[in-house]
Design a protein around this motif. Sequence first.
Motif, short mmCIF file in Angstrom:
data_model
loop_
_atom_site.label_atom_id
_atom_site.label_comp_id
_atom_site.label_asym_id
_atom_site.label_seq_id
_atom_site.Cartn_x
_atom_site.Cartn_y
_atom_site.Cartn_z
N ALA A 36 0.83 -1.21 0.00
CA ALA A 36 0.00 0.00 0.00
C ALA A 36 0.86 1.26 0.00
O ALA A 36 2.03 1.24 0.39
N ALA A 37 0.26 2.34 -0.44
CA ALA A 37 0.86 3.68 -0.33
C ALA A 37 0.13 4.42 0.78
O ALA A 37 -1.07 4.22 0.99
N ILE A 77 -4.10 14.82 8.82
CA ILE A 77 -4.85 14.03 7.85
C ILE A 77 -3.97 12.88 7.41
O ILE A 77 -2.80 13.07 7.07
N SER A 78 -4.54 11.69 7.44
CA SER A 78 -3.78 10.51 7.00
C SER A 78 -4.64 9.72 6.02
O SER A 78 -5.87 9.69 6.13
N ALA A 79 -3.98 9.08 5.09
CA ALA A 79 -4.68 8.29 4.08
C ALA A 79 -3.79 7.15 3.63
O ALA A 79 -2.56 7.23 3.74
N SER A 80 -4.44 6.09 3.16
CA SER A 80 -3.68 4.96 2.60
C SER A 80 -4.51 4.30 1.52
O SER A 80 -5.75 4.36 1.53
N TYR A 81 -3.83 3.67 0.58
CA TYR A 81 -4.51 2.99 -0.52
C TYR A 81 -3.59 1.88 -1.01
O TYR A 81 -2.38 2.12 -1.21
N GLY A 82 -4.18 0.65 -1.15
CA GLY A 82 -3.34 -0.44 -1.60
C GLY A 82 -4.08 -1.74 -1.68
O GLY A 82 -5.32 -1.78 -1.85
N LEU A 83 -3.34 -2.82 -1.52
CA LEU A 83 -3.88 -4.16 -1.65
C LEU A 83 -3.57 -4.95 -0.39
O LEU A 83 -2.49 -4.80 0.19
N GLN A 84 -4.53 -5.83 0.03
CA GLN A 84 -4.33 -6.63 1.23
C GLN A 84 -5.10 -7.94 1.08
O GLN A 84 -6.27 -7.94 0.67
N ALA A 85 -4.44 -9.04 1.42
CA ALA A 85 -5.08 -10.36 1.35
C ALA A 85 -4.32 -11.34 2.22
O ALA A 85 -3.17 -11.08 2.60
N PHE A 86 -4.99 -12.47 2.55
CA PHE A 86 -4.30 -13.45 3.39
C PHE A 86 -3.55 -14.48 2.56
O PHE A 86 -2.85 -15.32 3.10
N LYS A 87 -3.70 -14.43 1.22
CA LYS A 87 -2.91 -15.27 0.33
C LYS A 87 -2.37 -14.41 -0.80
O LYS A 87 -3.06 -13.51 -1.29
N THR A 88 -1.17 -14.71 -1.23
CA THR A 88 -0.58 -13.91 -2.31
C THR A 88 -1.37 -14.08 -3.60
O THR A 88 -1.42 -13.17 -4.44
#
Length: 479
Positions: free
Chosen positions: A146-147, A329-340
């Motif tokens: 994530a960013a 102010i904080s923000a984040s955006y990305g990808l998340q999963a329990f398996k690749t």
Amino acid sequence: MKNKIKLYPFLIALGIGLVVVSCKTPAITPTKATAAVPESFGVASTDTTNMSTLPWKTFFKDPNLVALIDTALQNNQELKITLQEIEIAKNDIRVRKGALLPTVGVRAGAGVEKVGRYTSQGAGDATTEIMPGTEMPDPLTDFTLAAYANWEVDIWKKLRNAKKAAISRYLSTIEGKNFVTTNLITEVANSYYELLALDSQLEIIRQNIKLQNNALDIVKIQKQAARSTELAVQKFQAEVLSSQSMEFETLQKIKETENRINFLLGRYPQEIKRDSAAFLKLLPAEVKSGIPSQLLANRPDIKQAELELAAAKLDVKVARAEFYPTLGISASYGLQAFKTSYLFRTPESILYSLAGDIAAPLINRNAIKAEFASANSRQLQALYNYERTVLNAYLEVSTQLSNISNLDKSYALKSQQVDALNKSIDAANDLFKSARADYFEVLMTQRDALESKLELIDTKKAQLNAAIHVYRDLGGGWK
């Protein structure tokens, strides 16, 4: 969703309360610099011609001295240290400017978690299906890519004032470099003229030794002719030895002065090129002091103190802003999963967040109060230092102008004294040869003549240095 909407009025009320509490801040101590200076340096004058506007290569006429100063400005270690202070101050501006912008980064992470089955989370995961026929894995892994960004909104200009203070300090280091430059030039010139003076004194001492040796030869002949005594011979011999000792003391002073110049030039000992033949014929530079108010614009140390005062005032504003609430102010955006294998399945694996928070000190604000009080005190210190620098600049110029006037009168009188004593030496020798004066009168006449000649050289050196000091004190040399 309805519960979240109901919370908004409470958050707004909390924010307003934080602002109200934070606005109870101590007052800034008022400071106003009194930079007014007298209209003249003691003698009423409206002539604004100021010698400090001359470049140093124009002010100094001796090509040997100009070459030495040029080398010093390139190699002097203290000046190089000051130049690095400028670079440090410049980098501090970059740091303060960066604090105004959001912090953006990329985060990648991996982890594993195993919770007990007989817990609320474990029991819930055991009955949860990710997709038909697939349960939540146990243990649970987590992969994130994530960013993120964080930004402190500069509501109270705290960060902008900190940047302005850094800019003022950067500019003050430049003025500090200019002040080091003009002092370096003055020190090289003073040492150079001291070296010329020592060369002239050495020449006079050696001439005096020859004169004393001639007198010693005469008194020895007179003793053989029973016209003088052993006491006279020993007195003349002692005087010769004293002058020879003075010669070696002067040679040591010459060596020390040469080494001091070489140190200022940033090099190991070597001969200093110079012409000492006509030292007493050198004329000091013509003094044009202008008016005192020009000191405020010409003297680097005054401008440096003024910039330090401006920075200190901004520091007080920065310290005062610490009492106010901060908005982040904080923000984040990305990808998340329990398996690749699921990590790049969108939109299911997408994560994002956006949050804002207001925070302000409520109870324990002693540290902030102490820092604010210290900033106020530093501001007053900077104010007093500025006023002291202006006062010192005026007094330095006033002192040197008086010094030049008195040295001119003193040099004229000492020149007459030397002429009179030179004539008295010839008269004393003639009287001594004809037995109409004793050896003591000859010795005292020679000693007085030597001292007066050495004093005349010292006075000439003081004249030359006084003109250089006025040039420096008016703010010349760094341009």
